[in-house]
Design an enzyme around this catalytic site. Structure first.
Site, PDB file in Angstrom:
ATOM      1  N   SER A 354     -28.929 -34.667   3.797  1.00  0.00           N
ATOM      2  CA  SER A 354     -29.054 -35.744   2.826  1.00  0.00           C
ATOM      3  C   SER A 354     -27.730 -36.045   2.124  1.00  0.00           C
ATOM      4  CB  SER A 354     -30.131 -35.407   1.791  1.00  0.00           C
ATOM      5  OG  SER A 354     -31.413 -35.536   2.372  1.00  0.00           O
ATOM      6  N   ASN A 481     -37.290 -36.480   8.828  1.00  0.00           N
ATOM      7  CA  ASN A 481     -37.504 -35.160   8.255  1.00  0.00           C
ATOM      8  C   ASN A 481     -36.393 -34.603   7.370  1.00  0.00           C
ATOM      9  OD1 ASN A 481     -40.062 -34.622   9.689  1.00  0.00           O
ATOM     10  ND2 ASN A 481     -38.742 -34.666  11.490  1.00  0.00           N
ATOM     11  N   TYR A 482     -35.212 -35.176   7.438  1.00  0.00           N
ATOM     12  CA  TYR A 482     -34.105 -34.554   6.720  1.00  0.00           C
ATOM     13  C   TYR A 482     -33.441 -35.428   5.666  1.00  0.00           C
ATOM     14  CZ  TYR A 482     -34.288 -30.611   9.860  1.00  0.00           C
ATOM     15  OH  TYR A 482     -34.697 -29.495  10.541  1.00  0.00           O
ATOM     16  N   LEU A 483     -33.579 -36.725   5.809  1.00  0.00           N
ATOM     17  CA  LEU A 483     -32.857 -37.604   4.898  1.00  0.00           C
ATOM     18  C   LEU A 483     -33.766 -38.075   3.777  1.00  0.00           C
ATOM     19  CD1 LEU A 483     -30.992 -39.629   7.631  1.00  0.00           C
ATOM     20  CD2 LEU A 483     -30.171 -37.679   6.300  1.00  0.00           C
TER      21      LEU A 483
END
Length: 524
Positions: A354, A481-483
């Site tokens: 992120s 899923n990650y940002l």
DNA sequence: ATTTAGACTTGGAACAATCTTT
DNA sequence: AAAGATTGTTCCAAGTCTAAAT
């Protein structure tokens, strides 16, 4: 058989169709797949069939294969109304079974059907590929619902394995799958309130890490000198997890799955140390198979103390020995928990992904660009994250071809540009001679044309670059899923890019919580 | 302290739908 | 309108991590 048709029993025939459907797939050429399949197939045969069918190589599945190919083509060729009808039926089923009532709200279920029987397709070098995945019966299924709710009826003549009322878990139904003997669940769709709240929480934990990450880094650097070997290994592993976004690397049962590793389970054979390489000092060369047997290959210059420690960890070990022999993910996570509430190894991946997006967007976005240009910057920022997380895909089958087509377009455009240049030159010469207004207007016209063509060429070139850079990179996982979606939403608002340009309908539903929450000055 | 079971997130491929080009 | 390319959706395997059992 062999050489002539054989009428099979129903069960045997069904399993044969599983194999026949996969004939075009590489799986069926693999010996392990064939052996596992044949072994499980024979188990389900009648004794007569077992007597006759003793050798897979003598079985000809091509008729069955053909049947299914034709069937799928027939379905594709169906008239419009027929297709419409099929779709309506599917929608009706979705409407009836695809939703549940949770805390009084109707919520969409993620997977509302049990998995159908078939042949197990493990990824990478999986020892169980080809095994028969059995049909799930109501007697295998546990239902989890509220005591006072309408308990779902099992199909006629059947009963559920169990009905329970556990409100400490989120699943609605579960069953045990027969290949790995693990549980599978029916759970809610990502658009649900329950999942959305958890997602939000996840990013909030990662944001808290931002506040303390400098201390944590100072701490693990200090621990590189620890007298306790365990702590040194932990500190070096954490450095990798932080710097390279490696996964934790839990222990796996040998022989049950493909041989893959993460950080804590790295073996000596997975890294090479180069005191000096390509003008850099203390280079570590990583080469291992990670999750889903995706290769991780990277050459990284590390700090001297890390390098020295690695030399120490590798001393007197065989290639197949654990690099961090004193370290487990559990020990690492206990330590992290102690450093920050809720901190685990995977939070570093979320945090670094992120923060990278946020920084890259800041660095790459040009407010003067049009929407297309800004989107390119967004894609590039997204790509930087995917590279960091090693999210790879296989090169799409049509890649080379579509690249060729694009290149042809570029070449054609180049030619046009050249022609326009010549035209302009001609017009300028004419103006030189005549110096009249008409010639001048002509020069202006040609200039404009040239400029437009050059812009088109530039755009095509950008598109080609984008495509080429994206060839082996999968953007989906990081995006989903990650940002932290609030970063992207803030960016959209700040630069006047419609949210639909970066999130499609499903994604907007999943990130509804963030869309409602983030304004243009959100900072991760 | 270590192992195992359970619950949940993460992952790319396959498939399906839609858009673009011929 | 057919074919081909692109984008969206579904599928289900494979991870992470916690809690319970040993």
């Amino acid at each position: 058989f062999p050489g002539k048709p054989l009428k099979l029993s129903l069960a045997t025939e069904e399993i044969a169709t599983f194999y026949a459907k996969m004939l075009d797939h590489e799986y069926t050429t693999k010996e392990i797949f064939q052996n596992n399949f044949f072994h499980d197939w024979r188990k389900e045969m009648t004794s007569e069939e077992q007597e006759i069918i003793q050798d897979l190589a003598k079985c000809d599945f091509s008729e069955i294969h053909k049947y299914f190919v034709e069937k799928s083509e027939a379905r594709k060729a169906l008239p419009k109304e027929e297709k419409q009808k099929l779709k309506e039926e599917a929608d009706k089923i979705q409407e009836e079974y695809g939703y549940c009532l949770l805390d009084g709200h109707r919520e969409k279920i993620g997977n509302f059907k049990t998995e159908p029987p078939g042949l197990f397709r493990g990824r990478g070098d999986h020892p169980k590929m080809g095994m028969l995945k059995k049909r799930i019966m109501p007697e295998d299924v546990i239902i989890n619902c509220s005591k006072d709710s309408k308990i779902p009826e099992p199909p006629e003549g059947h009963k559920w394995k169990e009905v329970r009322f556990d409100n400490t878990v989120t699943w609605l139904a579960s069953w045990t799958e027969n290949i790995q003997n693990t549980l599978k669940y029916i759970m809610l769709n990502p658009s649900s309130k329950l999942k959305g709240e958890k997602d939000w929480q996840k990013y909030e934990v990662a944001r808290r890490l931002k506040d303390v990450v400098h201390e944590i880094r100072a701490r693990y650097r200090a621990d590189w000198k620890s007298k306790e070997m365990k702590n040194r290994q932990r500190a070096v592993a954490l450095y990798f997890i932080d710097k390279l976004a490696l996964r934790a690397g839990n222990e796996k049962e040998e022989g049950e799955t493909a041989d893959t590793v993460g950080c804590c389970s790295l073996r000596v054979e997975h890294i090479k140390l180069h005191p000096r390489l390509d003008g850099q000092e203390h280079v570590v060369e990583f080469d291992f198979l990670g999750k889903d047997s995706i290769r991780y290959y990277n050459k990284v210059s590390v700090e001297k103390r890390v390098f020295k420690n690695l030399q120490l960890f590798m001393k007197n070990k065989d290639p197949s020995d654990d690099l961090f022999d004193r370290l487990t993910t559990n020990f690492l996570n206990k330590h992290l928990q102690h450093l920050m509430d809720g901190l685990t190894a995977k939070v570093f991946r979320t945090y670094n992904a992120s923060i990278t997006l946020q920084e890259q967007l800041k660095a790459l976005t040009n407010p003067e660009d049009n929407v297309a240009g800004k989107l390119l910057s967004y894609n590039r920022a997204n790509r930087a994250v995917a590279v960091l997380c090693n999210h790879q895909r296989s090169v799409p089958k049509t890649f080379a071809k579509s690249m060729e087509i694009l290149q042809a377009k570029i070449d054609a455009k180049k030619k046009q540009v050249e022609e326009a240049q010549q035209e302009l030159k001609k017009a300028e010469d004419e103006l030189e001679d005549t110096k009249d207004a008409k010639a001048e207007a002509n020069v202006e016209k040609k200039k404009k044309l040239l400029k437009r063509l050059e812009e088109q060429l530039a755009r095509l070139n950008v598109q080609a670059t984008d495509k080429e850079e994206n060839k082996q990179i999968a953007l989906g996982t990081s995006k989903l899923n990650y940002l932290d979606p609030r970063i992207s939403i803030a960016w959209c608002k700040k630069f006047g890019v419609p949210i639909e340009k970066i999130y499609n309908k499903t994604q907007r539903e999943k990130f509804a919580w963030a869309i409602a929450m983030a304004n243009e000055d959100f900072e991760f």
